[in-house]
Design an enzyme around this catalytic site. Structure first.
Site, PDB file in Angstrom:
ATOM      1  N   SER A   7      -4.697   8.882   8.363  1.00  0.00           N
ATOM      2  CA  SER A   7      -3.750   8.410   7.633  1.00  0.00           C
ATOM      3  C   SER A   7      -2.338   8.561   8.429  1.00  0.00           C
ATOM      4  CB  SER A   7      -3.529   8.243   5.948  1.00  0.00           C
ATOM      5  OG  SER A   7      -2.561   7.435   5.690  1.00  0.00           O
ATOM      6  N   HIS A  32      -5.925   5.020  10.120  1.00  0.00           N
ATOM      7  CA  HIS A  32      -5.789   4.368   8.870  1.00  0.00           C
ATOM      8  C   HIS A  32      -4.387   4.125   8.595  1.00  0.00           C
ATOM      9  CE1 HIS A  32      -7.498   3.641   4.653  1.00  0.00           C
ATOM     10  NE2 HIS A  32      -6.330   4.131   4.410  1.00  0.00           N
ATOM     11  N   ASP A  34      -1.771   2.797   5.764  1.00  0.00           N
ATOM     12  CA  ASP A  34      -1.623   2.424   4.415  1.00  0.00           C
ATOM     13  C   ASP A  34      -0.544   1.551   4.250  1.00  0.00           C
ATOM     14  OD1 ASP A  34      -3.742   4.170   3.091  1.00  0.00           O
ATOM     15  OD2 ASP A  34      -2.841   5.781   3.628  1.00  0.00           O
ATOM     16  N   MET A  36       1.958  -0.218   1.520  1.00  0.00           N
ATOM     17  CA  MET A  36       2.271  -0.340   0.211  1.00  0.00           C
ATOM     18  C   MET A  36       3.575  -1.051  -0.008  1.00  0.00           C
ATOM     19  SD  MET A  36       2.007   3.894  -0.454  1.00  0.00           S
ATOM     20  CE  MET A  36       0.634   4.704   0.157  1.00  0.00           C
ATOM     21  N   HIS A  65      -5.298  -0.498   5.004  1.00  0.00           N
ATOM     22  CA  HIS A  65      -5.328  -0.629   3.818  1.00  0.00           C
ATOM     23  C   HIS A  65      -4.241  -1.057   3.073  1.00  0.00           C
ATOM     24  CE1 HIS A  65      -6.165   2.349   0.009  1.00  0.00           C
ATOM     25  NE2 HIS A  65      -6.442   1.172  -0.238  1.00  0.00           N
ATOM     26  N   MET A  67      -2.486  -1.998   0.033  1.00  0.00           N
ATOM     27  CA  MET A  67      -2.169  -1.534  -1.464  1.00  0.00           C
ATOM     28  C   MET A  67      -0.982  -2.596  -1.759  1.00  0.00           C
ATOM     29  SD  MET A  67      -2.866   2.433  -1.432  1.00  0.00           S
ATOM     30  CE  MET A  67      -2.296   3.003   0.349  1.00  0.00           C
ATOM     31  N   MET A 136     -11.041   4.883  -3.853  1.00  0.00           N
ATOM     32  CA  MET A 136      -9.782   5.940  -4.018  1.00  0.00           C
ATOM     33  C   MET A 136     -10.232   7.165  -4.724  1.00  0.00           C
ATOM     34  SD  MET A 136      -7.606   4.406  -2.303  1.00  0.00           S
ATOM     35  CE  MET A 136      -6.239   5.492  -2.862  1.00  0.00           C
ATOM     36  N   PHE A 142       0.820   7.867  -3.272  1.00  0.00           N
ATOM     37  CA  PHE A 142       1.451   8.774  -2.441  1.00  0.00           C
ATOM     38  C   PHE A 142       0.460   9.789  -1.829  1.00  0.00           C
ATOM     39  CE2 PHE A 142       4.366   7.582  -6.110  1.00  0.00           C
ATOM     40  CZ  PHE A 142       5.397   7.522  -5.603  1.00  0.00           C
ATOM     41  N   GLY A 143       0.727  10.394  -0.650  1.00  0.00           N
ATOM     42  CA  GLY A 143      -0.170  11.200  -0.098  1.00  0.00           C
ATOM     43  C   GLY A 143       0.172  12.816  -0.509  1.00  0.00           C
ATOM     44  N   ASP A 174     -10.725   7.884   0.157  1.00  0.00           N
ATOM     45  CA  ASP A 174      -9.402   8.116   0.623  1.00  0.00           C
ATOM     46  C   ASP A 174      -8.862   8.806  -0.586  1.00  0.00           C
ATOM     47  OD1 ASP A 174      -6.740   7.950   1.407  1.00  0.00           O
ATOM     48  OD2 ASP A 174      -6.665   5.675   1.308  1.00  0.00           O
ATOM     49  N   SER A 197      -2.511  14.354   5.002  1.00  0.00           N
ATOM     50  CA  SER A 197      -1.638  15.495   4.901  1.00  0.00           C
ATOM     51  C   SER A 197      -2.606  16.674   5.694  1.00  0.00           C
ATOM     52  CB  SER A 197      -1.055  15.958   3.783  1.00  0.00           C
ATOM     53  OG  SER A 197      -1.983  15.596   2.455  1.00  0.00           O
TER      54      SER A 197
END
Length: 215
Positions: A7, A32, A34, A36, A65, A67, A136, A142-143, A174, A197
């Site tokens: 990600s 990936h 993400d 948001m 993805h 969100m 999920m 948040f990562g 994920d 991370s």
């Protein structure tokens, strides 16, 4: 073999192209992405322009993805020749079947995701229409969060349904995926693991991707 989708939410945005080249060199399968909106989840990440800035700088396909609320309004923005999947949340779609058909009508793999508190049963009527289901394993937004073990039960349930109904959708997970739990995740039935991370926070990103791929 477990496929890996690092990600870029956890990448260094001041050197995004360089970070993406590292995961490509290491053997990652997807990027990936993400997205948001600060409404569906309590965070804002980035939009299509950031993703498209990587066009031509990598051969890796995009695993998008969304969100976000009202995803139908933005699906077209993420359609590129490199887009492999666009995934929306069941919880964000009023007419989920219509949204899935919107994605599939653009010759892109359509995915549906569910949050940790959402049971697999809500997807019963859509499993035959999707190309991927994303579980999920953290609460989205948040990562760097800790893996929720109950996600594995959902994966196993999905894998059983897939076999029982003779379907071929992929299972993706994920959130909180690390080298320590990647094998367990794969054995539960996951085809694609998202790691943020755990990849980009490593001292050597290329070697970290290779370590995941060895699993």
């Amino acid at each position: 073999m477990l496929k890996l989708a690092p990600s870029i939410l956890s990448a260094d945005f001041s050197a995004l192209a360089e970070d993406v080249k590292k995961i490509e060199t290491g053997g990652a399968d997807y990027i990936h992405v993400d997205v948001m909106d600060g409404h569906f989840v309590p965070n804002i990440s980035f939009g299509a322009a950031v993703m498209k800035s990587l066009n031509g700088k990598t051969m890796l396909p995009y695993d998008v993805h969304l969100m976000i609320e009202n995803p139908d309004q933005y699906i077209g923005d993420f359609v590129t020749q490199q887009t492999a999947f666009i995934t929306v949340h069941q919880e964000a779609c009023r007419h989920l079947h219509r949204t899935i058909q919107n994605i599939k009508g653009r010759d892109i793999g359509a995915g549906v995701s569910i949050n940790p508190a959402t049971p697999v049963e809500v997807l019963s009527c859509i499993l035959g229409d999707v190309d991927m289901v994303l579980i999920m394993s953290v609460n989205p937004g948040f990562g760097g969060q800790k893996f929720i073990p109950g996600a594995l039960d959902k994966v196993r349930q999905l894998a059983a349904l897939r076999q029982e109904r003779n379907l071929d959708f992929l299972i993706e997970i994920d959130g909180g995926v690390t080298l320590d739990n990647a094998k367990v995740v794969m054995e539960a039935g996951v085809d694609i693991a998202v790691a943020g991370s755990a990849v980009f926070g490593a001292p050597d990103v290329i070697e970290r991707v290779k370590a995941f791929k060895r699993i």
